[in-house]
Design an enzyme around this catalytic site. Sequence first.
Site, PDB file in Angstrom:
ATOM      1  N   SER A 128       1.022  -0.989   0.018  1.00  8.37           N
ATOM      2  CA  SER A 128      -0.074  -0.063   0.336  1.00  8.37           C
ATOM      3  C   SER A 128       1.299   1.329   0.298  1.00  8.37           C
ATOM      4  O   SER A 128       1.835   1.279   0.826  1.00  8.37           O
ATOM      5  CB  SER A 128      -1.089   0.205   1.107  1.00  8.37           C
ATOM      6  OG  SER A 128      -1.260   1.242   1.257  1.00  8.37           O
ATOM      7  N   TYR A 153      -2.935  -0.768  10.163  1.00  7.75           N
ATOM      8  CA  TYR A 153      -2.722  -1.162   8.828  1.00  7.75           C
ATOM      9  C   TYR A 153      -1.467  -0.774   7.844  1.00  7.75           C
ATOM     10  O   TYR A 153      -1.099  -1.970   7.460  1.00  7.75           O
ATOM     11  CB  TYR A 153      -4.096  -0.380   8.324  1.00  7.75           C
ATOM     12  CG  TYR A 153      -3.848  -0.619   6.518  1.00  7.75           C
ATOM     13  CD1 TYR A 153      -4.528  -1.574   6.299  1.00  7.75           C
ATOM     14  CD2 TYR A 153      -3.363   0.728   5.148  1.00  7.75           C
ATOM     15  CE1 TYR A 153      -4.411  -2.458   4.986  1.00  7.75           C
ATOM     16  CE2 TYR A 153      -4.026   0.285   4.135  1.00  7.75           C
ATOM     17  CZ  TYR A 153      -4.090  -1.528   3.570  1.00  7.75           C
ATOM     18  OH  TYR A 153      -4.001  -1.583   2.438  1.00  7.75           O
TER      19      TYR A 153
END
Length: 323
Positions: A128, A153
Amino acid sequence: MKVMVTGAAGFIGRAVCEKLLERGNGSVIGVDNLNDYYAVELKHARLATLTGRSGFVFHKLDIADNDALDALFAAEKPDYVVNLAAQAGVRYSIQNPHAYTQSNLVGFANLLEACRRHAVKHLVFASSSSVYGKNAKVPFSEDDRTDAPVSYYAATKKANEAMAASYAELYGMTLTGLRFFTVYGPWGRPDMAPWLFTEAISEGRPIKVFNHGLLQRDFTYIDDIVEGVLRVMEYVTKERSNFEIFNIGNHQPVELMEFIRCVETACGREAVKEYLPMQDGDVPITYADTARLRAAVGFSPATPLADGIEAFVKWYRGWKSRT
């Protein structure tokens, strides 16, 4: 060629499976645990676009279940694995970090081991743009520091990269991480801005504009993401390193207010805006340097935001008419 796609009922996973099936040069093994992070009916509807198509088989399975995952690899013997199974969402990771530990860390470790034991040719996995944190240097390059994540995350995605690098070094496996930049398009997630804004504008409700609109995002259309994923999956050469990382972004950050204008145009009405401060775990800008991706596979995303948003809003209206 047998390709296993984890997270097959997810936004990106469904699109990758569909493109592989359209190519028709092998079979696709879809894997998903169908969790309830958002409406399961949407996940079932995505799967319905794949079920029954020649070459597709689906297994409901959680990659955090090591024994079940190993048994599946032994039975199916995939040549390639595209791992898109993960607990998604920056803000939800603040509320429920254990879900991220199970899926993104335990599940990913199980997947690495399964690929090692069953001699998978290439594992491509989703990382990501969140790993860049509050990096002040733009555009973000794969060589930039990524050791200061601002959300759990992001920390799990950075951990995935480190875990994969160690397996590549120890076992000579071919592994590639893809840092996705704000993916959007038809069949997208209902917790992301395109869906949230389109839904609110359509219903005449206010939209939440964080950091008072002073945000920029490198919005990347789903078809471009899929093209990048599949080109990288086939990028297995003697010249490449065992472990590589690529950005996949539109390399053209858009100001949040411009993004809102695109959604307003596609919806045909102006948004009621509620201006709010920055959210915890958020960053002011994402901006992908995609030179490395172009050099390796001859491609980088380029779909204009207005075109992509128009396609999403058209899909969204069709979806809402069915539900």
